[in-house]
Design an enzyme around this catalytic site. Structure first.
Site, mmCIF file in Angstrom:
data_model
loop_
_atom_site.group_PDB
_atom_site.id
_atom_site.type_symbol
_atom_site.label_atom_id
_atom_site.label_comp_id
_atom_site.label_asym_id
_atom_site.label_seq_id
_atom_site.Cartn_x
_atom_site.Cartn_y
_atom_site.Cartn_z
ATOM 1 N N LYS A 1 62.100 47.292 -79.256
ATOM 2 C CA LYS A 1 62.111 48.505 -78.427
ATOM 3 C C LYS A 1 63.336 48.491 -77.492
ATOM 4 O O LYS A 1 63.972 49.509 -77.253
ATOM 5 C CB LYS A 1 60.831 48.585 -77.582
ATOM 6 N N TYR B 1 43.684 51.212 -61.517
ATOM 7 C CA TYR B 1 45.109 51.559 -61.481
ATOM 8 C C TYR B 1 45.609 51.895 -60.067
ATOM 9 O O TYR B 1 46.617 51.355 -59.606
ATOM 10 C CB TYR B 1 45.323 52.734 -62.427
ATOM 11 N N SER C 1 55.775 54.053 -57.982
ATOM 12 C CA SER C 1 54.332 54.115 -57.762
ATOM 13 C C SER C 1 53.797 55.274 -58.600
ATOM 14 O O SER C 1 54.177 55.414 -59.761
ATOM 15 C CB SER C 1 54.060 54.287 -56.262
ATOM 16 N N SER D 1 61.282 52.119 -72.354
ATOM 17 C CA SER D 1 60.400 53.229 -72.728
ATOM 18 C C SER D 1 60.186 54.180 -71.545
ATOM 19 O O SER D 1 60.371 53.794 -70.380
ATOM 20 C CB SER D 1 59.052 52.650 -73.182
ATOM 21 N N LYS E 1 48.998 50.694 -57.356
ATOM 22 C CA LYS E 1 50.079 51.595 -56.967
ATOM 23 C C LYS E 1 50.121 51.798 -55.458
ATOM 24 O O LYS E 1 51.182 51.958 -54.872
ATOM 25 C CB LYS E 1 49.921 52.939 -57.691
HETATM 26 N N1 LIG Z 1 53.657 58.341 -67.376
HETATM 27 C C1 LIG Z 1 53.028 58.701 -66.288
HETATM 28 O O1 LIG Z 1 52.219 59.634 -66.308
HETATM 29 C C2 LIG Z 1 53.292 58.013 -65.001
HETATM 30 C C3 LIG Z 1 53.773 56.706 -64.952
HETATM 31 N N2 LIG Z 1 53.979 56.088 -63.747
HETATM 32 C C4 LIG Z 1 54.476 54.710 -63.717
HETATM 33 O O2 LIG Z 1 55.774 54.645 -64.253
HETATM 34 C C5 LIG Z 1 55.981 53.401 -64.896
HETATM 35 C C6 LIG Z 1 56.443 53.618 -66.311
HETATM 36 O O3 LIG Z 1 55.478 54.355 -66.999
HETATM 37 P P1 LIG Z 1 55.709 54.968 -68.450
HETATM 38 O O4 LIG Z 1 57.125 55.308 -68.605
HETATM 39 O O5 LIG Z 1 54.676 55.995 -68.627
HETATM 40 O O6 LIG Z 1 55.286 53.709 -69.338
HETATM 41 P P2 LIG Z 1 55.658 53.249 -70.817
HETATM 42 O O7 LIG Z 1 54.430 52.578 -71.323
HETATM 43 O O8 LIG Z 1 56.230 54.352 -71.616
HETATM 44 O O9 LIG Z 1 56.765 52.143 -70.554
HETATM 45 C C7 LIG Z 1 56.432 50.991 -69.858
HETATM 46 C C8 LIG Z 1 57.601 50.045 -69.833
HETATM 47 O O10 LIG Z 1 57.252 48.881 -69.099
HETATM 48 C C9 LIG Z 1 57.373 47.727 -69.927
HETATM 49 N N3 LIG Z 1 56.299 46.797 -69.626
HETATM 50 C C10 LIG Z 1 54.983 47.040 -69.700
HETATM 51 N N4 LIG Z 1 54.284 45.965 -69.360
HETATM 52 C C11 LIG Z 1 55.202 44.998 -69.086
HETATM 53 C C12 LIG Z 1 55.103 43.633 -68.692
HETATM 54 N N5 LIG Z 1 53.914 43.070 -68.536
HETATM 55 N N6 LIG Z 1 56.235 42.958 -68.465
HETATM 56 C C13 LIG Z 1 57.429 43.549 -68.638
HETATM 57 N N7 LIG Z 1 57.589 44.820 -69.009
HETATM 58 C C14 LIG Z 1 56.482 45.525 -69.244
HETATM 59 C C15 LIG Z 1 57.307 48.251 -71.354
HETATM 60 O O11 LIG Z 1 57.976 47.436 -72.291
HETATM 61 P P3 LIG Z 1 57.205 46.247 -73.082
HETATM 62 O O12 LIG Z 1 55.836 46.735 -73.381
HETATM 63 O O13 LIG Z 1 58.044 46.003 -74.307
HETATM 64 O O14 LIG Z 1 57.213 45.089 -72.168
HETATM 65 C C16 LIG Z 1 58.043 49.574 -71.207
HETATM 66 O O15 LIG Z 1 59.429 49.380 -71.185
HETATM 67 C C17 LIG Z 1 54.661 52.656 -64.784
HETATM 68 O O16 LIG Z 1 54.727 51.775 -63.680
HETATM 69 C C18 LIG Z 1 53.648 53.752 -64.538
HETATM 70 O O17 LIG Z 1 52.538 53.280 -63.836
HETATM 71 C C19 LIG Z 1 53.743 56.732 -62.576
HETATM 72 C C20 LIG Z 1 53.293 58.012 -62.563
HETATM 73 C C21 LIG Z 1 53.012 58.759 -63.774
HETATM 74 C C1 LIG Z 2 48.178 69.291 -50.207
HETATM 75 C C2 LIG Z 2 47.536 68.420 -51.183
HETATM 76 C C3 LIG Z 2 47.973 68.602 -52.595
HETATM 77 C C4 LIG Z 2 47.124 67.816 -53.502
HETATM 78 C C5 LIG Z 2 47.556 67.823 -54.913
HETATM 79 C C6 LIG Z 2 46.739 66.858 -55.680
HETATM 80 C C7 LIG Z 2 47.160 66.689 -57.090
HETATM 81 C C8 LIG Z 2 46.434 65.529 -57.686
HETATM 82 C C9 LIG Z 2 46.862 65.192 -59.069
HETATM 83 C C10 LIG Z 2 46.914 63.737 -59.283
HETATM 84 C C11 LIG Z 2 47.509 63.364 -60.560
HETATM 85 C C12 LIG Z 2 47.543 61.881 -60.746
HETATM 86 C C13 LIG Z 2 48.622 61.492 -61.659
HETATM 87 C C14 LIG Z 2 48.592 60.050 -61.995
HETATM 88 C C15 LIG Z 2 49.703 59.736 -62.948
HETATM 89 C C16 LIG Z 2 49.747 58.323 -63.391
HETATM 90 O O1 LIG Z 2 50.173 57.497 -62.661
HETATM 91 C C17 LIG Z 2 49.275 57.966 -64.747
HETATM 92 N N1 LIG Z 2 49.310 59.055 -65.651
HETATM 93 C C18 LIG Z 2 50.095 56.838 -65.305
HETATM 94 O O2 LIG Z 2 50.129 56.818 -66.683
#
Ligand SMILES: NC(=O)C1=CN([C@@H]2O[C@H](COP(=O)(O)OP(=O)(O)OC[C@H]3O[C@@H](n4cnc5c(N)ncnc54)[C@H](OP(=O)(O)O)[C@@H]3O)[C@@H](O)[C@H]2O)C=CC1
Ligand SMILES: CCCCCCCCCCCCCCCC(=O)[C@@H](N)CO
Length: 337
Positions: free
Chosen positions: A95, A191, A177, A69, A195
């Site tokens: 999935k 959270y 992260s 995902s 990270k």
């Molecule tokens: N989307 C965002 O805004 C941001 C996300 N991130 C990070 O990126 C990563 C992915 O996020 P995102 O794509 O949004 O998440 P999704 O929820 O879309 O996907 C998460 C994935 O991780 C798997 N997963 C979740 N929990 C477990 C578990 N306990 N064991 C094994 N697999 C697991 C899920 O599959 P299943 O549930 O089937 O196990 C799925 O494949 C995360 O670490 C998130 O913190 C970082 C910054 C921003």
């Molecule tokens: C010079 C300094 C510049 C500062 C810019 C600051 C911007 C701050 C925005 C922070 C956004 C946080 C996103 C978290 C995403 C995430 O991990 C979750 N959505 C996961 O699902």
């Protein structure tokens, strides 16, 4: 006039009327500039010693946890597009099967249809989950589960592949992260620490692994349009939403392109967008440097970015204050009715 007086007046004349000494500051400036140029040239000459050799993705075996995902799926597709063999890891089997079909649409050669397993060349630790809410409203259990899934969920797969990587003297480890792993924000008390922890793990691991030609990358994406974000948004406090809007929402394909490129090149740091770039330069701390350009940019920009950051922090504080006042007014109005 004595001969002594004559001599001194000639010297004064010479000093004041010939203007060579006016050039002195320029000469000094020239010397300083020459030194700086020589220093930078020297750094560039030794840069091949610092920059790792890129990993060839074509034919490589890439394991992606959380590959069914969102960001993980996009990373798998990006690697497959570049000729890698992929293993997806997650819990929900339906999935996974669906994601496998989508990834296979990105094939570039027939060989990829046959599965080639074997030693892992690149591990992508992307499995993770997020949760936002006010500190006192988040169940205690949630603090533990965040650390377990996001942090320990990256430790265990890394432990599983690292010994073989060391033996083969090659490999890449990628940790996903978040920008919330670089700054602590309202609503992310459970959270963010999970990270931030990845950064500590990555720095320590990189120092151990460098002599074995294994390179570690930590990526710090902003909000990314995924099912995970949609789920998080259901409980997100207003403050967190307003603050996060600062760096906008990115598409997972965009994040995947950038982080895969950085991991292939062996860059320690991987950031997305202008805010991400500033945050990474600002929070580089004692993290390893993987190119001369990166190091020079950090040196030059840090003061400026800190100045900009103070304005951001001020605006975040005022968002929090305004939301609190609004809530209190709403509560008071409710009571009056
Ligand atoms: N989307 C965002 O805004 C941001 C996300 N991130 C990070 O990126 C990563 C992915 O996020 P995102 O794509 O949004 O998440 P999704 O929820 O879309 O996907 C998460 C994935 O991780 C798997 N997963 C979740 N929990 C477990 C578990 N306990 N064991 C094994 N697999 C697991 C899920 O599959 P299943 O549930 O089937 O196990 C799925 O494949 C995360 O670490 C998130 O913190 C970082 C910054 C921003
Ligand atoms: C010079 C300094 C510049 C500062 C810019 C600051 C911007 C701050 C925005 C922070 C956004 C946080 C996103 C978290 C995403 C995430 O991990 C979750 N959505 C996961 O699902």
């Amino acid at each position: 006039m004595s001969s002594e007086e004559e001599l001194s007046s000639t010297i004064t004349d010479w000093l004041f009327f010939s203007s060579w000494w006016l050039l002195l500051p320029f000469i000094m400036l020239l010397v300083v500039v020459a030194f700086v140029v020589a220093f930078v040239l020297l750094l560039y000459m030794i840069s091949p010693l610092i920059s790792p050799k890129p990993l060839k993705l074509n034919g490589a075996h890439v394991v992606v946890t959380g590959g069914s995902s969102g960001i993980g799926k996009s990373i798998a597709m990006e690697c497959y597009r570049q000729g890698a063999f992929i293993t997806l890891v997650a819990r929900d089997e339906s999935k996974l099967v669906q994601a496998k079909k989508e990834v296979e649409k990105c094939a570039i050669n027939d060989k990829q249809c046959q599965e080639k397993l074997g030693p892992v060349d690149m591990l992508v630790n992307c499995a993770g989950t997020s949760f936002s809410g006010k500190f006192e409203e988040v169940e205690v259990e949630r603090f533990r589960s965040m650390m377990e899934v996001n942090y320990l969920g990256s430790v265990y797969p890394t432990r599983a592949v690292i010994t073989t990587m060391k033996e083969r003297r090659m490999g890449r480890i990628l940790f996903i992260s978040s920008q919330a792993g670089q700054i602590g924000l309202f609503g992310y008390t459970a959270y963010s620490p999970s990270k931030f922890a990845l950064r500590g793990l990555a720095e320590s691991l990189q120092m151990e692994m460098k002599p074995y030609n294994i390179y570690v990358t930590v990526a710090y994406p902003p909000d990314t349009d995924t099912p995970g974000l949609a789920e998080e948004n259901r409980t997100k406090p207003l403050e967190t939403r307003l603050i996060s809007e600062t760096s906008g929402v990115t598409q997972p394909e965009q994040v995947a392109k950038i982080v895969v490129k950085d991991a292939v090149q062996g860059n320690f740091n991987s950031s997305v967008g202008p805010d991400g770039y500033m945050l990474s330069a600002l929070t580089c701390g004692m993290s390893p440097v993987t190119s001369i350009t990166e190091g020079l940019q950090q040196i030059v920009t840090m003061g400026l970015f800190r100045t900009i950051a103070l304005f951001y922090l001020g605006s975040f504080d005022s968002i929090v204050r305004r939301c609190m006042i609004q809530r209190e007014q709403a509560k008071a109005a409710d009571k009056r009715e």
